[in-house]
Each structure stands twice: as C-alpha cells, then as structure tokens.
Design an enzyme around this catalytic site. Sequence first.
Site, PDB file in Angstrom:
ATOM      1  N   PRO A  28      36.143  43.281  35.966  1.00  0.00           N
ATOM      2  CG  PRO A  28      35.963  43.237  38.278  1.00  0.00           C
ATOM      3  CD  PRO A  28      36.338  42.376  37.116  1.00  0.00           C
ATOM      4  CE  LYS A  29      39.369  50.964  31.431  1.00  0.00           C
ATOM      5  NZ  LYS A  29      40.192  51.780  32.349  1.00  0.00           N
ATOM      6  CD1 TRP A  30      40.778  45.216  37.908  1.00  0.00           C
ATOM      7  CD2 TRP A  30      40.453  46.023  39.965  1.00  0.00           C
ATOM      8  NE1 TRP A  30      40.144  44.246  38.641  1.00  0.00           N
ATOM      9  CE2 TRP A  30      39.928  44.709  39.901  1.00  0.00           C
ATOM     10  CE3 TRP A  30      40.361  46.734  41.163  1.00  0.00           C
ATOM     11  CZ2 TRP A  30      39.328  44.101  40.990  1.00  0.00           C
ATOM     12  CZ3 TRP A  30      39.767  46.122  42.251  1.00  0.00           C
ATOM     13  CH2 TRP A  30      39.251  44.824  42.162  1.00  0.00           C
TER      14      TRP A  30
END
Length: 354
Positions: A28-30
């Site tokens: 995931p891209k936080w």
Amino acid sequence: MRLPVMPPVAPMLAKAVSQIPDVGHVEPKWDGFRTIVFRDGDEVELGSRNEKPLTRYFPELVEQIRAHTPPRCVLDGEIVVVDGDRLSFDLLTNRIHPAASRVKLLAEQTPASLVAFDLLALGDDDLMGTPLAQRRARLEDALTDTSGAVHLTPATGDLALAQRWFTQFEGAGLDGVVAKPLDGTYQPDRRTMFKVKHERTADCVVAGYRWHKSGGIVGSLLLGLWDDEGHLQHVGVVASFPMARRAALVEELAPLTTGVDEHPWGAWADPAAHAGGRLPGAVSRWNATKDLSFVPLRPELVVEVAYDHMEGTRFRHTTQFRRWRPDRDPSSCTYTQLEEPVRFDLADILGRRP
C-alpha cells in the site's frame, strides 16, 4: 549514535506509472510523512524527505519506537495519524508546530503511528546493498511486536490481490500502491520503485488566481465547489501550465476580475473567517511570510481537472489541468459529482501479517 547507516539518508523514491508492474512485490502507498528512523539504544532520530529531523514533533512516536523496534536499527517508513477508521493528513500536518507546549498537547490528542516498509540496517549490518527480498524477510523478523504504534506494512506478490488493495484501501485514506523489484538494492534519492495512484476528474469553478513567484504571470488557478448550503468552498488549485500559457492567462482572465467585496471569498482577509470553511488567503503553517493573497474572479469559468483523492472537503494534492468546460454551468459544480470510495477499516490493513 553509532550505526552502520548514519543520518542523514535521503529516502528511495518512486516514479509514477499507470499500471501495477509485475516486479514481485507490492505494498500500500501510505499518505503521511516519509521518514527514515535511526535507533541506537535510547537514541532515536526521525529523518524526513528533505533530510531535516522530525523528531521533536513526535515525542510519543519516539517512545513507541523504543518499545517496539530492535535496539539498533534503521527503518524506512511513513508517519501517519489515524482518525477513526482512516488516515488524516490534516491532523498529521497540524503536528508540525514550533511551540513545545503545543507539540506535547497534540501528541496526546492525535498520537502518530509508524508504518515501516524497509530495513536499511540491523545491529552492525548495513543492508542497503542487499536485495529487497532479503531486507523484507529480516524486517518481518525484526518487527514481530506490532501491538503498539509501530506497524509492518502488508505486502504481496499477487497482482490480482494488489489490484484489489488498490481499490479497497482507498476507503481507509491510502494513496494507491507501490511496486518494488525484489532484487533491487536500496538507492537513496533515486526513483527505482513504481507508484500507482488514483486519478479522477472533476469540474470546478475558477474563482481566482495567484501570481507566479517570478511575477507578472499566473501561478495557479484557485478552484471552488458549491456545497449544499450554497457556499463556494475553496477546494484546491491547478498549476500545471507552460510559462507561455501562464502569461496568456493574465489577459484572458482580465475581464472576469472583480472586487473582493463582491466575491464569494470576500472575507478571506478576516482571519476569523477561515475557521468555518476553506477560504484562500490564510497564513501558511509552513511559511508565515508567504503571500497567499489572490486576484478574485467572478465565478463564471469552469475547468476540468484531474485529482487523486480528497482530504475532507478539498483535493489532497495540486490538481492537473485537463480542459476548459464552456458547456458547464458554474452552479452545477458541486460536491455531488465526486466519487466517494467505499469505506474500509484501516485496522484491517494495519493488522495484516505476511
């Protein structure tokens, strides 16, 4: 502090692509503050994207790192603030404050968490030259205690699952996904990873512009959307214009200029007016001397812009110009046109283990 990898270190970066590449590893891209964490016993330093320390702003996170990470390590990760079941970038940015008393209060009211996704050093071992597959395995072994505010990001090599994550996780406030070659070494300040972000379009009212820093040409157009109560809310800016186009816009927009008193955002000069909505002209929390005044325009032009996602009632990032919409009635540019992602429980993401 004596570590095999010493501060400052510029984080490894990602280049934008339109599809998730099959490189063996997707996360995931936080949506938070990128940080390199240096820990040597009780000594902890939180580096930033620009290599300036963030440590003083997150004292509660320093304590969590001491409690839940190996005694000597260097981690790459993201500082986030959780608000209910999703991330809040607004609450996170509020944490950057010059007053120590305010920092202490916010640490109690909106505590931050760390999501770790890479390991640069462990004990006396410098891991920057080892492949990601090995770094990830050692990171999983190092972060077995994620009961506190230090979390291990989930990862997958399954493209179908990665695509589901890309769709589902947006509902928890995440930014997209990042793909990383499993055989890649850690390369500071180089775009060797790949990021895939959400992109949507919206038709917005052009309600003003700010001058370019070089002067004499348009720097950015100020965008607005009408809310349910008939107020024009400031939702962001679009600034992706070539220099020649910026100069031409000054002449093209001149017939629409109006006085502040006749403008929907006429109260922008009153500091108290900013408490109840998104008006332009507020003092920047990053630079109190920055001029955020604007040239007001009658709200008669409509522009289509591309955006990734919303943060509350505004665009999270600067939008991208797509086209003018002379066929659209400005009064039809409301929030109802915006697609809302399906809500997704952030705790379900943070609780995932390999």
